[in-house]
Design an enzyme around this catalytic site. Structure first.
Site, PDB file in Angstrom:
ATOM      1  N   HIS A  72      -7.661  16.858 -45.443  1.00 20.25           N
ATOM      2  CA  HIS A  72      -7.594  18.042 -44.573  1.00 20.25           C
ATOM      3  C   HIS A  72      -7.893  19.279 -45.408  1.00 20.25           C
ATOM      4  CE1 HIS A  72      -5.103  16.603 -40.894  1.00 20.25           C
ATOM      5  NE2 HIS A  72      -5.954  15.682 -41.292  1.00 20.25           N
ATOM      6  N   TYR A 200       1.555  24.282 -37.200  1.00 18.06           N
ATOM      7  CA  TYR A 200       2.930  24.741 -37.394  1.00 18.06           C
ATOM      8  C   TYR A 200       3.149  25.893 -36.423  1.00 18.06           C
ATOM      9  CZ  TYR A 200       2.925  22.230 -41.893  1.00 18.06           C
ATOM     10  OH  TYR A 200       2.864  21.271 -42.876  1.00 18.06           O
ATOM     11  N   PRO A 292      11.472  20.131 -44.896  1.00 20.89           N
ATOM     12  CA  PRO A 292      10.119  19.556 -44.853  1.00 20.89           C
ATOM     13  C   PRO A 292       9.020  20.532 -44.454  1.00 20.89           C
ATOM     14  CG  PRO A 292      11.463  18.746 -43.026  1.00 20.89           C
ATOM     15  CD  PRO A 292      12.367  19.550 -43.889  1.00 20.89           C
ATOM     16  N   LYS A 296       6.777  19.332 -49.128  1.00 20.36           N
ATOM     17  CA  LYS A 296       6.879  19.272 -50.589  1.00 20.36           C
ATOM     18  C   LYS A 296       7.736  18.129 -51.143  1.00 20.36           C
ATOM     19  CE  LYS A 296       4.190  22.548 -51.640  1.00 20.36           C
ATOM     20  NZ  LYS A 296       2.965  21.881 -51.304  1.00 20.36           N
ATOM     21  N   TYR A 384       0.504  25.390 -50.701  1.00 17.19           N
ATOM     22  CA  TYR A 384       0.508  24.255 -49.774  1.00 17.19           C
ATOM     23  C   TYR A 384      -0.229  23.060 -50.376  1.00 17.19           C
ATOM     24  CZ  TYR A 384       0.449  21.763 -45.332  1.00 17.19           C
ATOM     25  OH  TYR A 384       0.636  20.827 -44.347  1.00 17.19           O
TER      26      TYR A 384
END
Ligand SMILES: Cc1cc2nc3c(=O)[nH]c(=O)nc-3n(C[C@H](O)[C@H](O)[C@H](O)COP(=O)(O)OP(=O)(O)OC[C@H]3O[C@@H](n4cnc5c(N)ncnc54)[C@H](O)[C@@H]3O)c2cc1C
Length: 389
Positions: A72, A200, A292, A296, A384
């Site tokens: 991704h 998100y 979460p 990580k 990220y």
């Protein structure tokens, strides 16, 4: 029984450490409380940083991940009806891999079987002895008998509820903890993912996440109060709530189906320092937990394994103990960076009971900054996709 490194726990950190050490000619014995089938059935993480992908590949378990994993190069953050795409590739030249923790664990077990590495499942009453003395060893019960495993080092890879962390004297430990006032209700369903990238969502009704494991397996989460129970949530109620929190034009494409797994995970940040005591080295969730939101947990377990395996290999092959001496400091420096990122994304994306209009305005400004400012996008993307080891 005698070995060089006794490993407590056959989660991703224990299995990967064993794999890397075995490939360097170092003997290990892995002791696991659960059965192998139980370990393989745990549904957990699914987003792998580039460093995790690279280390798994170096450990000889990258083949299926390269074929079946989904790279991704971005993700979406939403605010009410607005979709903000963070383009990792453009912002920092990196990407992540969507490949389930269950698959990583399966690949590691298969590779360990091929090496003939001893794993003992179903152990009970594991106790660590003489950690700061000349004869470190582990005792445990198995098949109705008490056993003693002598070793030179012990890797505590036994997760948050394991025995290793608490084997470090309390007076030498410093613990930092933040418990969030909500949990995540997660559903796994054999349906096509809502979107090709993760979404998100920050919504007045609460946070939601639309994630996936493969083209026919979706993972969704919604923020729920800590008092909620899984039984309170029928599949229909879950899908309706998820749909309400995702921008309407995207949510209309949601394909629903029966849940094949449904659970509630509380959110917590936790760090225990130091990560070494004599012959004992803590790895992964045994030493730290992150909410979460930043994806990580598994990735931090892998970066710990990177530092520890390097230290142990240098010790055994070059008689160089600098890596082991520096392990705790080096691992913790990276862990605290990931703690900050996970905390900041959690704070930016959730509804907190105590939040007032001012706090919500701060979330809005942070998300606007991410939507418009390339520097903010770069910082998010770097964190990220994973800070360097
Ligand atoms: C519900 C849930 C969802 C998650 N979702 C995500 C996510 O989306 N993204 C993400 O990055 N991370 C996520 N995580 C976190 C991630 O799964 C963990 O960070 C990761 O599993 C850590 O690996 P580990 O090997 O250190 O610990 P674990 O996976 O916990 O493995 C520890 C092992 O030690 C064994 N053990 C425990 N005690 C003993 C004992 N006394 N003796 C012998 N063996 C013992 C356990 O049975 C277990 O197999 C999630 C975690 C949970 C619980």
């Amino acid at each position: 029984m005698r070995t060089q490194v006794a490993i407590i726990g056959a989660g991703p950190s224990g299995l990967l450490l064993s794999q890397l050490l075995n490939r360097a000619g170092i003997e290990t014995v892995v002791l696991e409380r659960q059965s192998r089938a139980y370990v393989l059935s745990r549904i957990r993480a699914g987003v792998l940083e580039q460093g995790t992908v690279d280390l798994l590949t170096r450990a000889g378990v990258g083949g299926r991940m390269a074929r079946e994993g989904q790279p991704h190069s971005g993700c979406y953050l939403t605010h009410d009806q607005q979709m903000i795409r963070i383009d990792f590739a453009e912002a920092c030249g990196a990407k992540v891999m969507v490949y389930g923790q269950t698959e990583v664990t399966r690949d590691l077990y298969e590779a360990q079987d091929a090496l003939g590495s001893p794993h003992i499942h179903g152990v009970e009453n594991v106790v660590l002895h003489d950690l700061d003395g000349p004869m470190p060893h582990v005792t445990y019960d198995h098949d109705g008998q008490n056993h003693r495993l002598e070793c030179e080092f012990i890797a505590g890879c036994d997760g948050f509820h394991g025995v290793s962390r608490n084997s470090i004297p309390e007076t030498l430990r410093r613990e930092y903890e933040k418990v969030y006032p909500f949990g995540w209700l997660g559903v796994l369903s054999e349906t096509p993912p809502l979107h090709e990238e993760l979404i998100y969502a920050n919504h007045p009704r609460g946070f939601a996440l639309a994630s996936m494991r493969n083209p026919m397996l979706s993972r969704y989460y919604i923020q729920v109060p800590l008092t909620d129970k899984v039984e309170d949530w029928s599949d229909e109620a879950f899908w309706a709530e998820l749909k309400a929190r995702i921008p309407a034009d995207v949510a209309q494409g949601l394909v629903t189906g029966p849940s094949i797994e449904k659970s509630i995970a509380p959110l917590r940040s936790f760090v225990s320092e130091p990560m070494r005591y004599g012959a004992l080295f803590l790895c992964g969730d045994a030493a730290h937990i992150v909410p979460p939101t930043g994806a990580k947990g598994l990735n931090l377990a892998v970066s710990d394994v990177h530092y520890l395996s390097k230290g142990l290999i240098a010790y055994y092959t070059e008689n160089d103990s600098a890596g082991l001496e520096g392990y705790s400091t080096q691992a913790l420096a990276r862990i605290w960076q990931a703690m900050r990122f996970s905390w900041s994304v959690t704070t930016m994306m959730h509804r907190f009971p105590e939040h007032d209009a001012y706090d919500r305005q701060m979330q809005r400004v942070e998300l606007t900054q991410l939507a418009t400012n390339p520097v903010a996008q770069r910082l998010f993307a770097q964190n990220y996709t994973g800070l360097p080891y």
